[in-house]
Design an enzyme around this catalytic site. Structure first.
Site, PDB file in Angstrom:
ATOM      1  N   GLY A  46       0.829  -1.189   0.000  1.00  0.00           N
ATOM      2  CA  GLY A  46       0.000   0.000   0.000  1.00  0.00           C
ATOM      3  C   GLY A  46       0.871   1.249   0.000  1.00  0.00           C
ATOM      4  O   GLY A  46       2.045   1.189   0.375  1.00  0.00           O
ATOM      5  N   GLN A  51       3.108   9.989   1.197  1.00  0.00           N
ATOM      6  CA  GLN A  51       4.383   9.272   1.231  1.00  0.00           C
ATOM      7  C   GLN A  51       5.249   9.574   0.012  1.00  0.00           C
ATOM      8  O   GLN A  51       6.446   9.292   0.024  1.00  0.00           O
ATOM      9  CB  GLN A  51       4.151   7.764   1.330  1.00  0.00           C
ATOM     10  CG  GLN A  51       3.553   7.332   2.658  1.00  0.00           C
ATOM     11  CD  GLN A  51       3.375   5.843   2.699  1.00  0.00           C
ATOM     12  OE1 GLN A  51       2.355   5.322   2.270  1.00  0.00           O
ATOM     13  NE2 GLN A  51       4.393   5.158   3.205  1.00  0.00           N
ATOM     14  N   CYS A 101       6.463   0.146   7.575  1.00  0.00           N
ATOM     15  CA  CYS A 101       6.044   1.244   6.713  1.00  0.00           C
ATOM     16  C   CYS A 101       7.216   1.708   5.873  1.00  0.00           C
ATOM     17  O   CYS A 101       8.330   1.857   6.384  1.00  0.00           O
ATOM     18  CB  CYS A 101       5.512   2.389   7.575  1.00  0.00           C
ATOM     19  SG  CYS A 101       4.898   3.788   6.618  1.00  0.00           S
ATOM     20  N   LEU A 102       6.949   1.962   4.590  1.00  0.00           N
ATOM     21  CA  LEU A 102       7.992   2.452   3.699  1.00  0.00           C
ATOM     22  C   LEU A 102       8.520   3.817   4.152  1.00  0.00           C
ATOM     23  O   LEU A 102       9.663   4.160   3.871  1.00  0.00           O
ATOM     24  CB  LEU A 102       7.473   2.539   2.264  1.00  0.00           C
ATOM     25  CG  LEU A 102       7.018   1.217   1.638  1.00  0.00           C
ATOM     26  CD1 LEU A 102       6.361   1.460   0.288  1.00  0.00           C
ATOM     27  CD2 LEU A 102       8.180   0.257   1.523  1.00  0.00           C
ATOM     28  N   HIS A 143      -4.080   1.364   7.680  1.00  0.00           N
ATOM     29  CA  HIS A 143      -2.721   1.923   7.728  1.00  0.00           C
ATOM     30  C   HIS A 143      -2.596   3.074   6.718  1.00  0.00           C
ATOM     31  O   HIS A 143      -2.085   4.145   7.060  1.00  0.00           O
ATOM     32  CB  HIS A 143      -1.720   0.802   7.416  1.00  0.00           C
ATOM     33  CG  HIS A 143      -0.294   1.226   7.385  1.00  0.00           C
ATOM     34  ND1 HIS A 143       0.603   0.867   8.362  1.00  0.00           N
ATOM     35  CD2 HIS A 143       0.410   1.968   6.487  1.00  0.00           C
ATOM     36  CE1 HIS A 143       1.793   1.372   8.063  1.00  0.00           C
ATOM     37  NE2 HIS A 143       1.697   2.037   6.926  1.00  0.00           N
ATOM     38  N   GLU A 144      -3.064   2.845   5.493  1.00  0.00           N
ATOM     39  CA  GLU A 144      -2.927   3.875   4.447  1.00  0.00           C
ATOM     40  C   GLU A 144      -3.823   5.076   4.719  1.00  0.00           C
ATOM     41  O   GLU A 144      -3.415   6.221   4.515  1.00  0.00           O
ATOM     42  CB  GLU A 144      -3.204   3.290   3.056  1.00  0.00           C
ATOM     43  CG  GLU A 144      -2.269   2.164   2.643  1.00  0.00           C
ATOM     44  CD  GLU A 144      -0.790   2.473   2.806  1.00  0.00           C
ATOM     45  OE1 GLU A 144      -0.388   3.642   2.665  1.00  0.00           O
ATOM     46  OE2 GLU A 144      -0.020   1.541   3.080  1.00  0.00           O
ATOM     47  N   HIS A 147      -2.325   7.476   7.106  1.00  0.00           N
ATOM     48  CA  HIS A 147      -1.369   8.411   6.493  1.00  0.00           C
ATOM     49  C   HIS A 147      -2.060   9.700   6.045  1.00  0.00           C
ATOM     50  O   HIS A 147      -1.474  10.785   6.133  1.00  0.00           O
ATOM     51  CB  HIS A 147      -0.679   7.785   5.273  1.00  0.00           C
ATOM     52  CG  HIS A 147       0.499   6.941   5.596  1.00  0.00           C
ATOM     53  ND1 HIS A 147       1.649   7.448   6.155  1.00  0.00           N
ATOM     54  CD2 HIS A 147       0.722   5.614   5.421  1.00  0.00           C
ATOM     55  CE1 HIS A 147       2.529   6.471   6.313  1.00  0.00           C
ATOM     56  NE2 HIS A 147       1.989   5.342   5.890  1.00  0.00           N
TER      57      HIS A 147
END
Length: 174
Positions: A46, A51, A101-102, A143-144, A147
């Site tokens: 995702g 991000q 997480c990226l 999670h997304e 953000h």
């Protein structure tokens, strides 16, 4: 399409609430294509627009459920691109799982989240969509969407730890 640079913590954009999208034109289409390419290149499951340093309410998710029975073939991954997503319902039941997480590279944490959610938003053409997600897919959507609210998994985690690279493999640090 292009791979975009992933913004990492403590970048300010990761802590700001993203703006609602009203224009479903070429700029949005390019952003979504770039986000999908970036997510796959990392690889991730995702990605949210903040991000990649864009303060818009856009997420992409790609998920393939594990086969339910031994010997069963995996289903091909399903790609979701959701504009202005919001969680309209969440189950009272929760599950605790490990997330990374990226934008917070090298760390993982244990996060409790509702085990199921209903997400509504718009697809890339602006048409309404409603997604019912359970288990891991529900976790990814939550999670997304976090953000887009300026929240990271580390804000919700009951514990966070550093991952260490060892002979090309990631292992949990003691």
């Amino acid at each position: 399409m292009a791979i975009r640079e992933i913004v990492t913590f403590p970048a300010e954009i990761l802590r700001r609430k993203a703006r609602k999208v009203t224009d479903f034109g070429k700029e949005l289409q390019t952003l979504i294509e770039d986000m999908v390419e970036t997510m796959r290149a990392e690889p991730g499951v995702g990605l949210a627009a903040p991000q990649v340093d864009v303060p818009w309410r856009v997420i992409v998710v790609e998920y393939s459920p594990e086969p339910e029975e031994e010997g069963e073939l995996a289903k091909p991954p399903k790609l979701y691109a959701v504009v202005n997503p919001e969680i309209v319902r969440a189950t009272p039941e929760t599950e605790t799982g490990i997330e990374g997480c990226l934008s917070v590279p090298g760390f993982a944490g244990e996060v409790e989240r509702p085990s199921g959610v209903i997400v509504k938003g718009r697809n890339r053409q602006g048409k309404p969509v409603r997604i019912k997600a359970q288990g891991w897919l529900a976790r990814i959507f939550q999670h997304e969407i976090d953000h887009l609210e300026g929240m990271l998994f580390i804000d919700r985690a009951s514990s966070v730890w550093k991952l260490e690279e060892e002979a090309g493999e990631r292992v949990l640090a003691e």
